[in-house]
Enzyme design. Structure first.
Site, short mmCIF file in Angstrom:
data_model
loop_
_atom_site.label_atom_id
_atom_site.label_comp_id
_atom_site.label_asym_id
_atom_site.label_seq_id
_atom_site.Cartn_x
_atom_site.Cartn_y
_atom_site.Cartn_z
N TYR A 126 0.85 -1.19 0.00
CA TYR A 126 0.00 0.00 0.00
C TYR A 126 0.89 1.24 0.00
O TYR A 126 1.50 1.59 1.01
CB TYR A 126 -0.88 -0.05 1.26
CG TYR A 126 -1.92 1.04 1.43
CD1 TYR A 126 -1.99 2.16 0.60
CD2 TYR A 126 -2.83 0.95 2.47
CE1 TYR A 126 -2.96 3.13 0.79
CE2 TYR A 126 -3.80 1.93 2.68
CZ TYR A 126 -3.84 3.02 1.83
OH TYR A 126 -4.80 3.99 2.03
N LYS A 175 -1.42 -1.17 -4.08
CA LYS A 175 -2.47 -0.14 -3.97
C LYS A 175 -1.74 1.18 -4.04
O LYS A 175 -0.90 1.49 -3.20
CB LYS A 175 -3.21 -0.31 -2.65
CG LYS A 175 -4.13 0.84 -2.31
CD LYS A 175 -5.10 0.39 -1.24
CE LYS A 175 -5.60 1.52 -0.37
NZ LYS A 175 -6.07 2.68 -1.10
C1 HMN Z 1 -8.04 3.21 2.45
O1 HMN Z 1 -6.98 2.71 2.75
O2 HMN Z 1 -9.00 3.19 3.19
C2 HMN Z 1 -8.18 3.94 1.19
O3 HMN Z 1 -8.35 3.21 0.09
C3 HMN Z 1 -7.83 5.30 1.12
C4 HMN Z 1 -8.23 5.94 -0.18
O4 HMN Z 1 -7.18 5.83 -1.12
C5 HMN Z 1 -8.63 7.37 0.05
N1 HMN Z 1 -7.52 8.21 0.29
C6 HMN Z 1 -7.32 8.76 1.48
O5 HMN Z 1 -7.90 8.43 2.47
C7 HMN Z 1 -6.32 9.87 1.52
C8 HMN Z 1 -9.36 7.94 -1.13
O6 HMN Z 1 -10.45 7.14 -1.41
C9 HMN Z 1 -9.83 9.38 -0.84
O7 HMN Z 1 -10.63 9.39 0.31
C10 HMN Z 1 -10.61 9.93 -2.00
O8 HMN Z 1 -9.85 9.83 -3.17
C11 HMN Z 1 -11.03 11.39 -1.75
O9 HMN Z 1 -9.88 12.20 -1.70
#
Ligand code: HMN
Length: 289
Positions: free
Chosen positions: A135, A163
């Site tokens: 990740y 990821k």
């Molecule tokens: C996780 O580990 O829960 C995620 O997949 C995180 C995910 O990549 C999110 N990124 C962050 O939390 C920074 C995105 O889904 C993000 O919330 C979204 O792109 C809106 O910025």
């Protein structure tokens, strides 16, 4: 069937009023997302408030999601901790409750050297028979996993994928070219469509908890070469994400799920509870589907 691809919600962790994990609502969310076409689930990741949960809670959440998804789609358990042995223990537990893969951010806080990070992943990988999804999330972890150093992790681990949560699509392209067989799941929902031509296999993200249908439409339109529709829906999603980010993604996702009948409660402290002003902003968002 258990292949990691497509649109995979990074599940939120619903809490009761008293702050304990609300397994009933979590299972409801899983069922709803399955009916909307979820291609898998990523549990206890950033969105799931992983570092605010106990180990026992993390394994219980993974077990509940595996159970509710009835073997229809893969469940990836994020087992990241700072300590290698602790992460390995969580990985073993995830395996024992039926996760299809384990995943981890690199160990953070001590400014670990890259050979220490490589060792961390090896310890996790050696502890289980499951594939490991590395990740990459430089913004939060402080470590950048890129085309130059990813190979060091891949050398001795059973890699199930990467990821990639970063806006740098050039680096993503370099990784794709260097590892044509690697499964890559993109992690920035606001740039989802723009990562597809790079050749990602799918995406894992927080906004797929409440607007999965929009992203399924983008994905399908893109596969059919219908770029106009794909772009239009991506823009719709981005305007929603604009509002989300004025609040905070996890807080906003949890609040918006209320509209779909899933009560998620607040995030755990020290996250702030949502304010009335923030609610008003989010209430302005139109149709989520
Ligand atoms: C996780 O580990 O829960 C995620 O997949 C995180 C995910 O990549 C999110 N990124 C962050 O939390 C920074 C995105 O889904 C993000 O919330 C979204 O792109 C809106 O910025």
């Amino acid at each position: 069937k258990m292949e990691l691809k497509g649109i995979v919600p990074a599940l939120v962790t619903p809490f009761d009023r008293d702050g304990s994990v609300n397994i009933e609502e979590l299972k409801k969310l899983v069922k709803l997302l399955l009916s909307e076409g979820a291609d898998g689930f990523y549990v206890t990741g950033s969105t799931g408030e992983c570092f605010l949960l106990t180990d026992e809670e993390r394994t219980r959440i993974t077990a509940a999601v595996v159970e509710a998804s009835e073997g229809k789609v893969p469940v990836v358990a994020h087992v990241g901790k700072i300590g290698a042995a602790q992460a390995a223990k969580l990985a073993k537990e995830a395996q024992s409750v039926g996760a299809a893969a384990v995943s981890s951010v690199p160990p953070f806080y001590y400014d670990f050297k890259f050979d220490e990070i490589v060792k961390y992943y090896e310890v996790i990988s050696d502890a289980v028979d499951l594939p490991l999804v590395v990740y990459n999330f430089p913004q939060y972890s402080g470590v950048s996993i890129n085309a130059s150093n990813l190979g060091l992790i891949m050398k001795n681990c059973r890699i199930g994928g990467l990821k990639y949560t970063d806006a740098n699509l050039y680096e993503l392209e370099r990784i794709r070219m260097q590892y044509p067989e690697l499964r890559i799941m993109f992690g920035q929902d606001e740039a989802f469509l723009y990562a597809l031509p790079v050749g990602v296999d799918g995406a894992i993200g927080s906004t797929y908890n409440f607007m999965l249908k929009k992203f399924k439409r983008i994905w399908n339109a893109y596969q059919l070469g219908n770029m106009q529709e794909a772009e239009q829906v991506q823009h719709e999603a981005c305007r929603i994400i604009d509002k989300l980010l004025c609040v905070r993604d996890i807080t906003a996702v949890k609040y918006l799920l209320g509209r779909k009948g899933i009560e998620c409660g607040s995030c755990r402290l020290p996250f702030n509870p949502i304010t009335e002003q923030e609610k008003q902003l989010l209430d302005k968002i139109g149709d989520l589907d």
